[in-house]
Write an enzyme that holds these catalytic residues in place. Structure first.
Site, PDB file in Angstrom:
ATOM      1  N   CYS A 105      50.166  35.315  52.616  1.00 22.78           N
ATOM      2  CA  CYS A 105      50.324  35.849  53.977  1.00 22.78           C
ATOM      3  C   CYS A 105      50.187  37.362  54.013  1.00 22.78           C
ATOM      4  CB  CYS A 105      51.678  35.461  54.586  1.00 22.78           C
ATOM      5  SG  CYS A 105      51.781  33.757  55.041  1.00 22.78           S
ATOM      6  N   ASN A 106      49.482  37.930  53.051  1.00 25.60           N
ATOM      7  CA  ASN A 106      49.299  39.383  53.018  1.00 25.60           C
ATOM      8  C   ASN A 106      47.805  39.656  52.890  1.00 25.60           C
ATOM      9  OD1 ASN A 106      49.116  42.127  52.269  1.00 25.60           O
ATOM     10  ND2 ASN A 106      51.164  42.094  51.366  1.00 25.60           N
TER      11      ASN A 106
END
Ligand SMILES: Cc1ncc(COP(=O)(O)O)c(C=O)c1O
Length: 504
Positions: free
Chosen positions: A424-425
């Site tokens: 999620c980055n």
């Protein structure tokens, strides 16, 4: 994609048994030999022996089931006693929905407020300065800020490339209200912020507008600890500062009597594993007063009228807690925080620091017979300004990357819990993996419709679109990290092509 070698750290710590497969002097050492060497080089580790005792008692289920758990950045683990204390509290009492005057409600209100007080105390936050708002998780806390921050034309939302998607997502609120969105770069391979550029962005804001600067205290991608000194510096140029502390607080003390970010977001399960479903927004009361909620809900208003269509929002935390709190779970927050405080964050920090240093040494020392490194680490290869999250890809002797999905499958088969993907980055991933803005835009433009991850992967072509992440934490032992280095060494001298059938 061909591997671009980076300098490895000086191998002054012998990493017995995890070197090149070609060197007979480096035949695998036993766990006992390797641990003895490790302990000699890291005498501070002995100060954390209380954690070995805890692992053997409170976390015995890990070894009973033969787990090597290396996903602490994904989620922390709970002690048996936390669950027991919480269960006993529930079984020994009758609790009603809080915020009424009946006895069962009052008993619950008392514990909810005790949970709030324990959060303030844990972070050394003055109740005069900070309010604690309970949310579902860190993302819920971030959304509260995003939807309520007074973005307007002329204001700016500045954020680092290295951010969780729930921080990136705030840009949609900012844009919708006419604010400018600016990303401050981080620099591969170490993934530290580009300090000059960040300083220039901070200095260039219109101090008359509302400007929000958001960054993670610790990256969930590279493990980099971004300096907390940016908080006061940004504030001195008129910025409100949102510190995403979700990946930092499980292994480091955040002292809110020393640093004063306007907003701090976190999830409790990352610190002590249980319960899930509760996070917090710690907000300075002065900053909270700036926020405008886009709606009202049960629990958030003191008065609301249907006929006059008016309402008054509660002041402080209550105005931000929509509907009924997860009240029965909240006493477990105070229990969890007491558990961590009893161990001491300094002890946890020291342990993670020693194990991370050993891992970095060992992993960078792994070489194929032709001398090519087995791994490329995205982030610092020393423990300078980093925590216990290490992200990398495996490469074969010809410099071809091994698909991270394959690595995960093999790890699963030996009961090692790690995580793969981009966590999620996306900003961290795009920079670390060398995927350019042009390549990304062309994929988004070429395919108007929503792409699946696999379709996107094919569009990006021969680039790896993800990585492998391991993370140490509260009850990681030397045996865990040793097991991982042995697992990593099993890829030595293997060709990427040998694994293609595994992914078919
Ligand atoms: C740095 C960081 N911020 C925010 C989040 C979001 O946390 P949650 O999924 O609990 O909302 C995470 C989760 O991994 C994280 O690592």
């Amino acid at each position: 994609m061909l591997y671009n070698p980076t300098e490895s750290i000086s191998p002054d710590i012998p990493v017995h048994g995890v070197h090149s497969s070609s060197d007979p002097a480096n035949a695998p050492a036993s766990l006992a030999q390797a641990e003895a060497t490790f302990r000699r080089y890291f005498p501070a580790y002995a100060r954390t022996c209380a954690l070995d005792a805890l692992r053997a008692t409170e976390y015995a289920r890990l070894d009973r089931a033969g787990h090597v758990y290396l996903d602490y950045t994904g989620g922390g683990l709970y002690a048996d006693s936390q669950v027991r204390a919480h269960t006993e509290l529930l079984l020994g009492n009758v609790f009603g929905n809080p915020h009424s005057t009946n006895p069962t409600s009052l008993a619950m209100t008392h514990l909810v407020e005790a949970a709030r007080a324990s959060v303030l105390e844990f972070f050394h936050a003055s109740p005069d300065e900070y309010a604690v708002i309970f949310t579902q998780n860190a993302s819920g806390a971030l959304k509260l800020v995003g939807e309520s921050y007074p973005f307007a034309p002329g204001s700016r939302y500045l954020l680092t490339f290295d951010n969780h998607n729930s921080v990136n997502g705030i840009r949609e609120f900012a844009r919708a209200r006419g604010a400018q969105v600016i990303y401050a770069p981080v620099l591969p391979p170490d993934m530290y912020t580009d300090d000059e550029k960040l300083a220039a962005h901070l200095e260039s804001a219109d101090a008359r507008a509302h400007n929000l600067f958001a960054y993670p205290a610790q990256s969930n991608f590279s493990g980099v600890r971004h300096s907390l000194e940016w908080i006061a510096r940004a504030q001195s140029h008129g910025w409100d500062v949102l510190l995403d502390a979700a990946a930092f607080v499980p292994t480091s003390a955040l002292d809110l009597s020393r640093y004063h970010p306007d907003f701090v977001t976190l999830s409790f399960y990352k610190i002590f594993g249980y319960p899930t479903g509760i996070g917090a927004l710690l907000a300075r009361k002065s900053a909270l007063a700036k926020l405008h909620r886009p709606w009202f809900a049960g629990g958030t208003i003191s008065v609301a009228s249907v006929q006059s269509e008016r309402y008054y929002l509660h002041e402080g935390s209550e105005g931000f807690e929509d509907g009924t709190l997860n009240y029965l779970a909240l006493p477990a927050i105070a229990i969890g925080l007491r558990h961590i405080a009893g161990i001491g964050l300094e002890t946890i920090h020291t342990r993670v620091h020693c194990l991370t240093c050993w891992l970095l040494n060992s992993l960078t020392a792994l070489r194929h017979s032709n001398g090519a490194p087995l791994l490329h680490i995205y982030g610092p290869v020393t423990t300078h300004r980093r925590g216990g999250t290490i992200t990398f890809n495996f490469y074969d002797p010809d410099g071809m990357f091994l698909d991270h999905r394959l690595v995960e499958r093999r790890a699963n088969a030996v009961n090692i819990s790690l995580r793969t993907g981009c966590f999620c980055n996306p900003g961290g991933g795009e920079l670390a993996l060398g995927i350019s803005a042009e390549e990304l835009s062309s994929c988004f433009v070429r395919y108007d419709d929503r792409l699946t991850l696999d379709e996107f992967r094919r569009c990006i072509d021969d680039k790896s679109t993800g990585a492998v992440r391991i993370s140490t934490g509260l009850v990681t032992t030397f045996a865990d990290v040793f097991a991982f280095t042995q697992f990593a060494a099993s890829f030595l001298d293997k060709r990427a092509a040998d694994f293609w059938s595994d992914l078919a």
